[in-house]
Design an enzyme around this catalytic site. Sequence first.
Site, short mmCIF file in Angstrom:
data_model
loop_
_atom_site.label_atom_id
_atom_site.label_comp_id
_atom_site.label_asym_id
_atom_site.label_seq_id
_atom_site.Cartn_x
_atom_site.Cartn_y
_atom_site.Cartn_z
N ASN A 11 2.98 6.05 -5.07
CA ASN A 11 2.96 4.89 -5.96
C ASN A 11 1.51 4.42 -6.01
OD1 ASN A 11 3.17 2.46 -7.25
ND2 ASN A 11 4.77 1.62 -5.92
N LYS A 18 0.47 3.79 -2.28
CA LYS A 18 1.56 3.82 -1.29
C LYS A 18 2.17 5.21 -1.28
CE LYS A 18 2.72 -0.99 -2.13
NZ LYS A 18 3.31 -1.74 -3.21
N ARG A 95 5.57 7.20 -9.15
CA ARG A 95 6.04 6.04 -9.88
C ARG A 95 5.10 5.81 -11.06
NH1 ARG A 95 7.57 0.14 -7.51
NH2 ARG A 95 8.54 -0.55 -9.43
N HIS A 184 11.67 -2.33 -13.65
CA HIS A 184 12.47 -2.20 -12.42
C HIS A 184 13.59 -1.17 -12.62
CE1 HIS A 184 11.51 -6.69 -11.38
NE2 HIS A 184 10.69 -5.90 -10.71
N ARG A 245 5.77 -16.06 -13.03
CA ARG A 245 5.93 -15.83 -14.48
C ARG A 245 6.97 -16.78 -15.06
NH1 ARG A 245 7.02 -9.75 -13.51
NH2 ARG A 245 4.99 -9.04 -12.80
N GLU A 388 13.48 2.14 -3.97
CA GLU A 388 12.89 2.81 -5.13
C GLU A 388 12.24 4.12 -4.75
OE1 GLU A 388 11.35 -1.21 -5.83
OE2 GLU A 388 11.28 -0.68 -7.94
#
Length: 402
Positions: A11, A18, A95, A184, A245, A388
């Site tokens: 990722n 990561k 990802r 997501h 947000r 994930e």
Amino acid sequence: MKDIKNVLVVNSGSSSLKFTVYDMAREEKLANGLVERIGSDAANMVYRRGDGPKAEKPVSAKDHAEALQLVCAALTDPRTGVLGSLDEVDAIGHRVLHGAEIFKEATLVTADSLAAMKTLVPFGPLHMPPNIGGIEACQKIFPGVPNVAVFDTAFHQTMPPCAARYAIPDEYRSKYGIRKYGFHGTSHHFVTLAAAEFLGKPADEVNLVTCHLGNGSSLAAIKNGKVFDTTMGLTPLAGVVMGTRSGDLDPAVVLELARKGMSPDEIDALLNKKSGLLGVGGINSGDMRDMVNAAAAGNPDAELALEMWAHRIVLYIGGYFALVGGADAIVFTGGIGENSRPARARILSRLACLGVDFDEEANATRNGPCFLTKPGSKVAAIVMPTDEELMIARETFGLVAK
Ligand code: ADP
């Protein structure tokens, strides 16, 4: 079937990389960690073998390729590593933020698919370049090893046009790609499959409202195992109230702010970084734990922020419940969904009208995967921890082992 055993999941973000290595024969996590603050003088590496302790050390990593070299050295280190050599990496899953309308599922990286990904940089100017950079670095370091791109948007590509289109003329979609994409997706996909299994239903028959609640949050309406609608849109700004947000607002608010003299970048920063729980709660934090503590201590702004947060989520759960024709379960995941008992209670105490028989004691004591509803509840509420990285490894394995 090709003999595939070890899958590396990468990722690659704007300043971090990561990684996780799985032995897919047993879906066992062999090692994971990250290199953070890449490109700065304070770069740092965290490495963990299996379930062992985390080892942390300052490193020098001026770009993602150097960070990946450090990861490779750690993975093959005779003392702390988990691989005899880099040849033991059989496939790599990445990802990738945005697949737009081009990538509807996880995709093997080829010259053509990589070129297509590069055309999508405008959809994610902060994320797509490091995502693609991570793929290119792996192509150099692991020649001949297949790379698979797993897109955050892909699982949502099953949305029908009535959900995915904005009610503006179609030329803006065809010219600029302006439509709802959703994010997501890898998490919603993972918990959909896991929740179906937990409920004992075939994945393609399950109806759910999946709630990924973290700093960034999104809900998805799952009909027969597929996304029918989701709360995030062209970007991750839409939908529910998040840590920083705003989520949904009248689009004319943006116009009004522009007419008052704010630039697009200023409005972007206001709505993405200074709004949500942070903007309303008055405690200089968008973190759910801080907000719950402040509200419990009697801070009225924090209380209002939590009420706005729950209000919008309940609104979407009710709407999605109707859209999928009644759901088998409401699924909670993400940092807040998995851990914040008071935040979950604010939502679940309002869903009796849908047939959710909320079990307050279960919510206060159980840890996921678990039911939060009483036996016999018409509609279940469950906690399903997301994973994930494992989903990316499974998709990579599935594609490469074919
Ligand atoms: P991100 O969207 O950045 O991946 P996470 O899924 O990690 O975010 O979620 C972060 C949120 O989860 C924060 O608001 C934090 O307060 C909340 N959270 C994380 N762990 C806990 C916990 N143990 N108890 C309550 N809230 C938690």
